[in-house]
Design a protein around this motif. Structure first.
Motif, PDB file in Angstrom:
ATOM      1  N   TYR A   1       0.840  -1.133  -0.048  1.00  0.00           N
ATOM      2  CA  TYR A   1      -0.042   0.083   0.212  1.00  0.00           C
ATOM      3  C   TYR A   1       0.816   1.378   0.001  1.00  0.00           C
ATOM      4  O   TYR A   1       2.020   1.250   0.493  1.00  0.00           O
ATOM      5  N   ASP A   2       0.373   2.319  -0.673  1.00  0.00           N
ATOM      6  CA  ASP A   2       1.096   3.567  -0.622  1.00  0.00           C
ATOM      7  C   ASP A   2       0.278   4.384   0.247  1.00  0.00           C
ATOM      8  O   ASP A   2      -0.985   4.776   0.059  1.00  0.00           O
ATOM      9  N   ASN A   3       0.766   5.007   1.325  1.00  0.00           N
ATOM     10  CA  ASN A   3      -0.048   6.011   2.109  1.00  0.00           C
ATOM     11  C   ASN A   3       0.373   7.465   1.969  1.00  0.00           C
ATOM     12  O   ASN A   3      -0.008   8.341   2.794  1.00  0.00           O
ATOM     13  N   SER A   4       1.113   7.716   0.877  1.00  0.00           N
ATOM     14  CA  SER A   4       1.441   9.227   0.551  1.00  0.00           C
ATOM     15  C   SER A   4       0.591   9.640  -0.573  1.00  0.00           C
ATOM     16  O   SER A   4       1.307   9.568  -1.645  1.00  0.00           O
ATOM     17  N   TRP A   5      -0.724   9.591  -0.400  1.00  0.00           N
ATOM     18  CA  TRP A   5      -1.605   9.929  -1.519  1.00  0.00           C
ATOM     19  C   TRP A   5      -1.411  11.551  -1.966  1.00  0.00           C
ATOM     20  O   TRP A   5      -1.670  12.435  -1.234  1.00  0.00           O
ATOM     21  N   LYS A   6      -0.688  11.708  -2.874  1.00  0.00           N
ATOM     22  CA  LYS A   6      -0.348  12.855  -3.612  1.00  0.00           C
ATOM     23  C   LYS A   6       0.241  13.792  -2.767  1.00  0.00           C
ATOM     24  O   LYS A   6       0.100  15.141  -2.768  1.00  0.00           O
ATOM     25  N   GLY A   7       1.221  13.168  -1.861  1.00  0.00           N
ATOM     26  CA  GLY A   7       1.722  14.118  -0.961  1.00  0.00           C
ATOM     27  C   GLY A   7       1.058  14.620   0.261  1.00  0.00           C
ATOM     28  O   GLY A   7       1.502  15.210   1.291  1.00  0.00           O
ATOM     29  N   GLN A   8      -0.251  14.044   0.315  1.00  0.00           N
ATOM     30  CA  GLN A   8      -1.183  14.527   1.458  1.00  0.00           C
ATOM     31  C   GLN A   8      -0.992  13.711   2.755  1.00  0.00           C
ATOM     32  O   GLN A   8      -0.529  12.570   2.657  1.00  0.00           O
ATOM     33  N   THR A   9      -1.083  14.111   3.773  1.00  0.00           N
ATOM     34  CA  THR A   9      -1.213  13.421   5.219  1.00  0.00           C
ATOM     35  C   THR A   9      -2.630  12.745   5.252  1.00  0.00           C
ATOM     36  O   THR A   9      -3.400  13.532   5.306  1.00  0.00           O
ATOM     37  N   LEU A  10      -2.470  11.565   5.327  1.00  0.00           N
ATOM     38  CA  LEU A  10      -3.855  10.748   5.385  1.00  0.00           C
ATOM     39  C   LEU A  10      -4.402  10.639   6.985  1.00  0.00           C
ATOM     40  O   LEU A  10      -3.518  10.198   7.832  1.00  0.00           O
ATOM     41  N   ALA A  11      -5.700  10.883   6.768  1.00  0.00           N
ATOM     42  CA  ALA A  11      -6.142  10.759   8.250  1.00  0.00           C
ATOM     43  C   ALA A  11      -6.355   9.255   8.825  1.00  0.00           C
ATOM     44  O   ALA A  11      -6.259   8.881   9.805  1.00  0.00           O
ATOM     45  N   ASN A  12      -6.542   8.206   7.849  1.00  0.00           N
ATOM     46  CA  ASN A  12      -6.617   6.861   8.146  1.00  0.00           C
ATOM     47  C   ASN A  12      -5.644   5.636   7.330  1.00  0.00           C
ATOM     48  O   ASN A  12      -6.252   5.232   6.367  1.00  0.00           O
ATOM     49  N   PRO A  13      -4.382   6.228   7.772  1.00  0.00           N
ATOM     50  CA  PRO A  13      -3.276   5.352   6.637  1.00  0.00           C
ATOM     51  C   PRO A  13      -3.558   3.618   7.108  1.00  0.00           C
ATOM     52  O   PRO A  13      -3.825   3.510   8.500  1.00  0.00           O
ATOM     53  N   THR A  14      -3.144   3.067   6.143  1.00  0.00           N
ATOM     54  CA  THR A  14      -3.146   1.542   6.494  1.00  0.00           C
ATOM     55  C   THR A  14      -2.203   0.976   5.827  1.00  0.00           C
ATOM     56  O   THR A  14      -1.771   1.033   4.819  1.00  0.00           O
ATOM     57  N   GLU A  15      -1.509   0.019   6.578  1.00  0.00           N
ATOM     58  CA  GLU A  15      -0.104  -0.756   6.143  1.00  0.00           C
ATOM     59  C   GLU A  15      -0.546  -1.867   5.477  1.00  0.00           C
ATOM     60  O   GLU A  15      -1.593  -2.511   6.260  1.00  0.00           O
ATOM     61  N   GLY A  16      -0.061  -2.444   4.601  1.00  0.00           N
ATOM     62  CA  GLY A  16      -0.444  -3.855   4.135  1.00  0.00           C
ATOM     63  C   GLY A  16      -0.151  -3.837   2.492  1.00  0.00           C
ATOM     64  O   GLY A  16       0.671  -3.280   1.881  1.00  0.00           O
ATOM     65  N   ASN A  17      -0.454  -5.039   2.148  1.00  0.00           N
ATOM     66  CA  ASN A  17      -0.201  -5.604   0.681  1.00  0.00           C
ATOM     67  C   ASN A  17      -1.436  -5.963   0.108  1.00  0.00           C
ATOM     68  O   ASN A  17      -2.332  -6.650   0.533  1.00  0.00           O
ATOM     69  N   VAL A  18      -1.554  -5.648  -1.206  1.00  0.00           N
ATOM     70  CA  VAL A  18      -2.447  -6.531  -2.113  1.00  0.00           C
ATOM     71  C   VAL A  18      -1.744  -7.637  -2.895  1.00  0.00           C
ATOM     72  O   VAL A  18      -0.523  -7.474  -3.536  1.00  0.00           O
ATOM     73  N   TYR A  19      -2.151  -8.804  -2.923  1.00  0.00           N
ATOM     74  CA  TYR A  19      -1.702 -10.233  -3.523  1.00  0.00           C
ATOM     75  C   TYR A  19      -2.723 -10.268  -4.883  1.00  0.00           C
ATOM     76  O   TYR A  19      -3.577 -10.559  -4.782  1.00  0.00           O
ATOM     77  N   THR A  20      -1.825  -9.784  -6.056  1.00  0.00           N
ATOM     78  CA  THR A  20      -2.668 -10.126  -7.201  1.00  0.00           C
ATOM     79  C   THR A  20      -2.286 -11.590  -7.974  1.00  0.00           C
ATOM     80  O   THR A  20      -1.146 -11.550  -8.251  1.00  0.00           O
ATOM     81  N   SER A  21      -3.305 -12.099  -8.234  1.00  0.00           N
ATOM     82  CA  SER A  21      -3.011 -13.623  -8.510  1.00  0.00           C
ATOM     83  C   SER A  21      -3.748 -14.010  -9.750  1.00  0.00           C
ATOM     84  O   SER A  21      -4.542 -13.340  -9.908  1.00  0.00           O
TER      85      SER A  21
END
Length: 442
Positions: A279-299
């Motif tokens: 996941y990318d928590n730096s949405w266009k350089g903005q500070t996010l109110a609800n950041p989430t760490e994680g991964n998406v597994y594309t299969s």
């Protein structure tokens, strides 16, 4: 610097070295040998361990007065062939065939696991390999709106759940793993469903509870199994009418055990290829109110009749989930597909629960000369489902080549992170040109 300043001639240097040599010789007087000792570690041996999965099967079906069937007690599958405890392995896969299927017929099965020697992560996989019309009777013609495709896979209702033996020959049914029509359940299983030994359907993907290893598959003639089993039921509802006459379905179940040691359980053995994107928590350089760490597994899973694209979102367990509309009201996942690998995306399949799509929460839109119009229902033969934290799309093989490209753009609408599935996420999504999309090939 010169020799005078050094104050040491070649002759003096040689004398000095000689004096050092004499002193060294004097230090060794009276010594006949070096001190020494020896310890030996002999006959060293390294022996590889093993992991052998036995699946114990208890299955029965009820066709009323027409037929009753159940597997023999002690039936198990090992090495993809069926055996009965105390008998020789027959050398054939376990195959259950039901004839003269009618509304009201039903069946149920239990799968329990012996993982010999080592604990393991478990996966349940499967595939719908046939859904045939087999011609049409006169009454079927009046009810069947899809004369070129069988209707039985959509008519059968299937539920897969965790279960534990109740001690009296029955089961206590636990959390539901996946349910729906047979077609929907097999779509989810072709993408692979991770199993958790604590029976928690919401267990995280990585480092979920593993199934224990045992020393042998049978003890005193009884299966020596992990407490957690998987049960399934199927039924043809009595509301189904003539549209299923002469239709037939074929499908496979598979279970995989993958060693737990040096492994986090995230590797999916049911699919052909997986790409992991953080996941990318730096949405266009903005500070996010609800950041989430994680991964998406594309299969991607290449099947006999359909290719399945799956996107498993694995969050950090902080209670804020990428796919939860209560956390991110605008969360969505559009997937652009270059179906023939010619450099241009042909269409998109989309999951967007709050968009009001005709096939809510799923939609489909074509690339018309670089422009995408309003979302349409999924085309005939396409399918989609949300199973836990996984979004799954089924694409008929006739609509996608054995080599294709895809680009995914999981978004929370600016409220939280994004998850770009492409070669170089820093370039941003391009839903028209597929040069930055990821290529998959059968």
């Amino acid at each position: 610097m010169n020799d005078d300043k050094i104050g040491l001639s070649r002759r003096k240097m040689l004398v000095g070295l000689g004096a050092v040599g004499v002193a060294s010789a004097g230090a060794g007087l009276g010594t006949t040998a070096y001190f020494n000792d020896t310890e030996t570690f002999a006959n060293n041996e390294l022996t590889a361990g093993s992991l052998d999965l036995f699946v114990h099967v208890d299955y029965s079906e009820d066709q009323g007065s027409y037929a009753q069937y159940s597997t023999e007690p002690g039936t198990y599958v090992d090495g993809n062939v069926v055996g009965i405890e105390g008998q020789q392995i027959e050398g054939e896969p376990l195959s259950i065939q039901v004839s003269d299927l009618k509304p009201g017929d039903s069946g149920e099965g239990e799968f329990c696991f012996s993982i010999v020697d080592n604990p393991a992560y478990m996966w349940m996989c499967g595939e719908l390999t046939g859904n045939d019309e087999n011609g049409m009777t006169e009454p079927e013609m009046d009810d069947d709106e899809t004369p070129d495709t069988g209707d039985l896979a959509d008519a059968m209702e299937v539920t897969v759940s965790y279960c534990t033996p109740d001690g009296d020959g029955g089961n206590v049914i636990g959390d539901e793993i996946v349910s729906g029509s047979l077609a929907e359940v097999m779509l989810a299983l072709q993408a692979g469903v991770p199993l958790s030994s604590d029976g928690d359907a919401n267990a995280p993907l990585a480092d979920r509870p593993t199934f224990d290893g045992v020393t042998e598959a049978f003890t005193d003639g009884e299966p020596n199994v992990d407490e957690q089993c998987v049960c399934f039921t199927w039924e043809v509802p009595t509301s189904v009418e003539n549209e299923i006459q002469t239709d037939s379905v074929m499908f496979d179940f598979e279970f995989y055990a993958v060693q737990a040691r040096h492994n986090d359980g995230a590797h999916n053995p049911c699919v052909d290829e997986t790409v992991v994107t953080a996941y990318d928590n730096s949405w266009k350089g903005q500070t996010l109110a609800n950041p989430t760490e994680g991964n998406v597994y594309t299969s991607v899973s290449f099947g006999q009749n359909q290719t399945v694209l799956s996107f498993a979102f694995a969050d950090d367990g902080d209670g804020v989930d990428f796919l939860d509309t209560a956390d991110y009201s605008s969360t969505n996942l559009p997937v652009a597909v270059d179906a023939d690998d010619d450099g241009t995306h042909d269409w998109q399949v989309i999951w967007q629960p709050n968009a009001g799509f005709p096939d809510a929460p799923f939609g489909y839109t074509e690339n018309n000369s670089g422009s995408y119009g309003p979302a349409q229902p999924l085309p005939a033969g396409f399918s989609a489902a949300k199973v836990g934290d996984t979004i799954v799309f089924g694409i008929p093989n006739s609509e996608i080549a054995s080599t294709f490209r895809l680009l995914g753009y999981g978004s929370t609408g600016g409220e939280g992170p994004i998850a770009e599935v492409n070669v170089d996420p820093s370039l941003g999504p391009d839903f028209y040109n597929s040069s930055n999309a990821i290529e998959f090939s059968d």
